[in-house]
Design a protein around this motif. Structure first.
Motif, PDB file in Angstrom:
ATOM      1  N   VAL A 228       0.994  -1.138  -0.030  1.00 18.06           N
ATOM      2  CA  VAL A 228      -0.016   0.138   0.037  1.00 18.06           C
ATOM      3  C   VAL A 228       0.971   1.278  -0.015  1.00 18.06           C
ATOM      4  CG1 VAL A 228      -1.792   1.301   1.164  1.00 18.06           C
ATOM      5  CG2 VAL A 228      -1.835  -1.298   0.900  1.00 18.06           C
ATOM      6  N   SER A 229       0.656   2.358  -0.814  1.00 19.84           N
ATOM      7  CA  SER A 229       1.326   3.477  -1.105  1.00 19.84           C
ATOM      8  C   SER A 229       1.052   4.484  -0.371  1.00 19.84           C
ATOM      9  CB  SER A 229       1.261   3.769  -2.719  1.00 19.84           C
ATOM     10  OG  SER A 229      -0.124   4.210  -2.850  1.00 19.84           O
ATOM     11  N   ASP A 230       0.414   4.537   0.610  1.00 16.57           N
ATOM     12  CA  ASP A 230       0.088   5.562   1.623  1.00 16.57           C
ATOM     13  C   ASP A 230      -0.652   5.052   2.749  1.00 16.57           C
ATOM     14  OD1 ASP A 230      -0.028   8.289   2.267  1.00 16.57           O
ATOM     15  OD2 ASP A 230      -1.078   8.831   0.508  1.00 16.57           O
ATOM     16  N   SER A 231      -0.375   5.951   3.829  1.00  9.04           N
ATOM     17  CA  SER A 231      -1.068   5.494   5.002  1.00  9.04           C
ATOM     18  C   SER A 231      -2.650   5.535   5.127  1.00  9.04           C
ATOM     19  CB  SER A 231      -0.412   6.100   5.967  1.00  9.04           C
ATOM     20  OG  SER A 231      -0.942   7.722   6.548  1.00  9.04           O
ATOM     21  N   SER A 232      -3.202   4.713   6.231  1.00 10.19           N
ATOM     22  CA  SER A 232      -4.746   4.955   6.192  1.00 10.19           C
ATOM     23  C   SER A 232      -5.022   6.182   6.765  1.00 10.19           C
ATOM     24  CB  SER A 232      -5.320   3.616   6.960  1.00 10.19           C
ATOM     25  OG  SER A 232      -4.378   3.348   8.214  1.00 10.19           O
ATOM     26  N   GLU A 233      -4.198   6.584   7.801  1.00 11.02           N
ATOM     27  CA  GLU A 233      -4.589   7.938   8.597  1.00 11.02           C
ATOM     28  C   GLU A 233      -4.705   9.303   7.492  1.00 11.02           C
ATOM     29  OE1 GLU A 233      -2.448   8.644  11.931  1.00 11.02           O
ATOM     30  OE2 GLU A 233      -3.707   7.305  13.124  1.00 11.02           O
ATOM     31  N   ALA A 234      -3.749   8.960   6.302  1.00 12.31           N
ATOM     32  CA  ALA A 234      -3.461  10.043   5.493  1.00 12.31           C
ATOM     33  C   ALA A 234      -4.672  10.188   4.532  1.00 12.31           C
ATOM     34  CB  ALA A 234      -2.104   9.861   4.703  1.00 12.31           C
ATOM     35  N   ILE A 235      -5.479   9.201   4.500  1.00 11.86           N
ATOM     36  CA  ILE A 235      -6.542   9.049   3.572  1.00 11.86           C
ATOM     37  C   ILE A 235      -7.947   9.058   4.330  1.00 11.86           C
ATOM     38  CG2 ILE A 235      -7.672   7.644   1.562  1.00 11.86           C
ATOM     39  CD1 ILE A 235      -4.889   6.840   0.773  1.00 11.86           C
ATOM     40  N   LEU A 236      -7.944   8.302   5.293  1.00 17.22           N
ATOM     41  CA  LEU A 236      -9.059   8.323   6.239  1.00 17.22           C
ATOM     42  C   LEU A 236      -9.056   9.085   7.466  1.00 17.22           C
ATOM     43  CD1 LEU A 236      -9.741   4.611   5.792  1.00 17.22           C
ATOM     44  CD2 LEU A 236     -10.605   6.131   4.360  1.00 17.22           C
ATOM     45  N   SER A 237     -10.253   9.365   7.957  1.00 17.55           N
ATOM     46  CA  SER A 237     -10.434  10.065   9.223  1.00 17.55           C
ATOM     47  C   SER A 237     -10.533   9.227  10.443  1.00 17.55           C
ATOM     48  CB  SER A 237     -11.510  10.977   9.313  1.00 17.55           C
ATOM     49  OG  SER A 237     -12.722  10.269   9.114  1.00 17.55           O
ATOM     50  N   GLY A 238     -10.045   9.723  11.440  1.00 17.08           N
ATOM     51  CA  GLY A 238     -10.074   8.945  12.641  1.00 17.08           C
ATOM     52  C   GLY A 238      -8.870   8.408  13.087  1.00 17.08           C
ATOM     53  N   ARG A 239      -8.701   7.856  14.251  1.00 20.55           N
ATOM     54  CA  ARG A 239      -7.736   7.235  14.900  1.00 20.55           C
ATOM     55  C   ARG A 239      -7.507   5.717  14.368  1.00 20.55           C
ATOM     56  NH1 ARG A 239      -6.796   4.679  19.913  1.00 20.55           N
ATOM     57  NH2 ARG A 239      -4.472   4.446  20.446  1.00 20.55           N
ATOM     58  N   LYS A 240      -6.416   5.352  13.687  1.00 20.66           N
ATOM     59  CA  LYS A 240      -6.128   4.143  13.186  1.00 20.66           C
ATOM     60  C   LYS A 240      -7.144   3.541  12.321  1.00 20.66           C
ATOM     61  CE  LYS A 240      -3.076   2.762  16.771  1.00 20.66           C
ATOM     62  NZ  LYS A 240      -2.709   1.677  18.123  1.00 20.66           N
ATOM     63  N   PRO A 241      -7.832   4.165  11.227  1.00 14.79           N
ATOM     64  CA  PRO A 241      -8.553   3.805  10.506  1.00 14.79           C
ATOM     65  C   PRO A 241      -8.215   2.467   9.772  1.00 14.79           C
ATOM     66  CG  PRO A 241      -7.776   5.513   9.705  1.00 14.79           C
ATOM     67  CD  PRO A 241      -7.006   5.724  10.856  1.00 14.79           C
ATOM     68  N   PRO A 242      -9.090   1.542   9.427  1.00 14.55           N
ATOM     69  CA  PRO A 242      -8.389   0.246   8.890  1.00 14.55           C
ATOM     70  C   PRO A 242      -8.769   0.373   7.459  1.00 14.55           C
ATOM     71  CG  PRO A 242     -10.510  -0.332  10.060  1.00 14.55           C
ATOM     72  CD  PRO A 242     -10.190   1.133  10.339  1.00 14.55           C
ATOM     73  N   PHE A 243      -7.898  -0.393   6.421  1.00  8.74           N
ATOM     74  CA  PHE A 243      -8.300  -0.930   5.237  1.00  8.74           C
ATOM     75  C   PHE A 243      -8.682  -2.321   5.159  1.00  8.74           C
ATOM     76  CE2 PHE A 243      -4.560   2.220   3.818  1.00  8.74           C
ATOM     77  CZ  PHE A 243      -5.609   3.315   3.608  1.00  8.74           C
TER      78      PHE A 243
END
Length: 511
Positions: A228-243
């Motif tokens: 995965v080329s980007d972090s989940s926090e960079a794309i989604l809102s909230g703390r430790k959002p999952p993919f």
């Protein structure tokens, strides 16, 4: 005279053939028993052995059933994630053999956390594969499906959970509507110029950012070096959002009637690379650096080097005596235990370390799961009852060196007492080498079975034995006595039989 096989009814294909065979055999055994008794009642002079022998010969002559092939179009198929776990520690919390091994067998396929550009592998490091199975039997589909391809992309885990796992909505796995899954799709990274899911050899990224992978013959394929080329926090809102990872079958031309359900992974978080130096482990060792614990970032670790000074800098007096400097996980565990007995101390520590109650408890609980170092040797016996011959294995951090036995152990009687001898692998004669060559795969197979049959802890430190090369020159870890025989101490899980002095595996063999 040959007998034609009985055709297996298509209506029974939903059940496993081996289960049905066992059921039929049990029914036949009942019939044979009743038939034999009735026959002897009518013909008492008929020898019972003759009846049993005739029935056995007849049963052996019965041809196997003929399994008619159900077309794939009429079967309920599904893609699934699987991997061959490489972690040696079992999941039994009472297992003495594994209780100090921080690497426990995986219960899911995907790790709970990756870093940007990490390959998507299982927590144990094994590659994850995709298989096509029959949902009714759980067995793989071996029949070739020409030109079958797989489509993969990332889902917003929170949105998926809200749609399909919460609010009382019940949808059978693999049947979520395609348009609703597309609404959860995440194709590009934050910069919108690179696919979020990137593949290596074997697959390609299409123009939409999806990964396309051909399914080979055998309908089993490893993930193509996905990351995965980007972090989940960079794309989604909230703390430790999952993919989540979705894998869907793209049906070939002419096979539109195939029903193949998709696969969706467990949720996982992707973090930025800057957290690499503070990589966490699920079960830490007491000797690990404190940064291995949850929420132990660079600044928190710095403050733990001198807690009193960190307190003074914010106007808080903290006196924890010998625990003022926290270097290892074990140190933080002791600090947590003291703080749990003193609520005011815990609050001051939370304030100085800038840890919320939730984060403090997560760090504390992580430390409480830590295991101590374990380098006691492990022994496996070919006959777990007699324990006359076996293999010695070294052990490091609770993990047995399963592929490399270090010695052949044999028990001999001397003066009515069972004595154990160990011969290093390098000192074996050819006959013994061949014996070890045959025994090692058996030992490995036994380790992966429930309860580790035949295995026990041998109370000698691995390094100590490897340096001396002899049991007579090392001390028992528990008693300090020499291992001349079982009198001074014996492998954990071994005991003498009441008579004869031959050791055997006791109930503790499963650890």
């Amino acid at each position: 005279m040959s007998i034609a096989p009985v055709r297996f009814p298509a209506e029974l294909h939903q059940a496993r053939s081996d289960v049905l065979e066992e059921y039929v055999q049990a029914r036949i055994a009942q019939l044979v028993s009743l038939f034999t008794r009735r026959l002897q009642a009518h013909a008492p002079s008929l020898p019972p052995d003759l009846v049993s022998k005739s029935l056995a010969e007849a049963y052996q002559a019965v041809p196997p059933p003929e399994y008619s092939v159900i077309p794939l179009e009429d079967r309920d198929l599904q893609l699934v994630f699987r991997h061959d776990c490489m972690a040696l520690g079992c999941l039994d919390p009472q297992c003495a053999l594994c209780q100090h091994n921080p690497n426990r067998r995986c219960v899911v396929n995907f790790d709970r956390k990756y870093l940007v550009s990490d390959l998507l592998k299982a927590r144990c490091g094994a590659s994850i594969r995709i298989e096509l199975v029959d949902r009714n039997t759980g067995l793989p589909i071996d029949e070739d499906i020409s030109d079958l391809r797989l489509e993969m992309y990332i889902l917003d885990g929170n949105l998926y959970d809200n749609k399909f796992l919460e609010g009382g909505r019940i949808i059978e796995g693999g049947t979520e509507p395609e348009e609703e899954l597309e609404a959860c799709a995440l194709m590009l990274n934050k910069k919108k110029n690179t696919p979020l899911l990137v593949c290596g050899t074997g697959g390609i990224n299409d123009s939409h950012g999806k990964v396309i992978l051909p399914m080979p013959r055998g309908n089993k394929v490893s993930l193509p070096e996905l990351h995965v080329s980007d972090s989940s926090e960079a794309i989604l809102s909230g703390r430790k959002p999952p993919f989540r990872l979705l894998v869907r079958a793209l049906l070939p031309n002419g096979r539109a009637k195939l029903r193949i359900r998709h696969a969706i992974s467990e949720g996982f978080v992707v973090a930025t690379r800057r957290t690499r130096t503070a990589g966490k482990v699920e079960i830490p060792s007491l000797e690990d650096h404190v940064s291995k614990l949850e929420h132990m970032g660079k600044e928190t670790v710095r403050k733990l080097q001198d807690i009193a000074m960190a307190g003074m800098q914010v106007g808080i007096e903290i006196d924890v005596g010998e625990l003022n400097t926290i270097q290892k996980v074990g140190d933080f565990k002791h600090l947590s235990l003291r703080a749990e007995e003193d609520g005011h101390l815990r609050q001051r520590l939370q304030h100085v370390l800038k840890l919320s109650r939730e984060k403090w408890e997560e760090a504390r609980d992580h430390a409480m799961r830590a295991v101590k170092g374990d380098s006691l040797m492990r022994v496996w016996y070919a006959d777990r009852r007699a324990t006359e011959m076996g293999l010695l294995f070294s052990c490091r951090l609770g993990s047995v060196e399963l592929e490399r036995p270090v010695a052949l152990v044999q028990t001999r009687m001397e003066g009515g007492e069972a004595k154990m001898e160990a011969t290093m692998i390098a000192d074996l004669v050819p006959v013994q080498r061949e014996l070890v060559h045959r025994m090692q795969p058996q030992a490995a197979r036994s380790w992966w079975l429930s309860g580790h049959p035949g295995w026990a802890i041998f109370p000698v430190e691995s390094e100590q034995f490897l340096q001396s090369g002899s049991l007579s020159m090392v001390s028992l870890a528990d008693s300090g006595g020499a291992v001349g025989g079982y009198g001074g101490g014996m492998p954990v899980g071994l005991q003498h039989l009441p008579q004869g002095g031959v050791p055997r595996i006791a109930a503790a063999e499963r650890g």
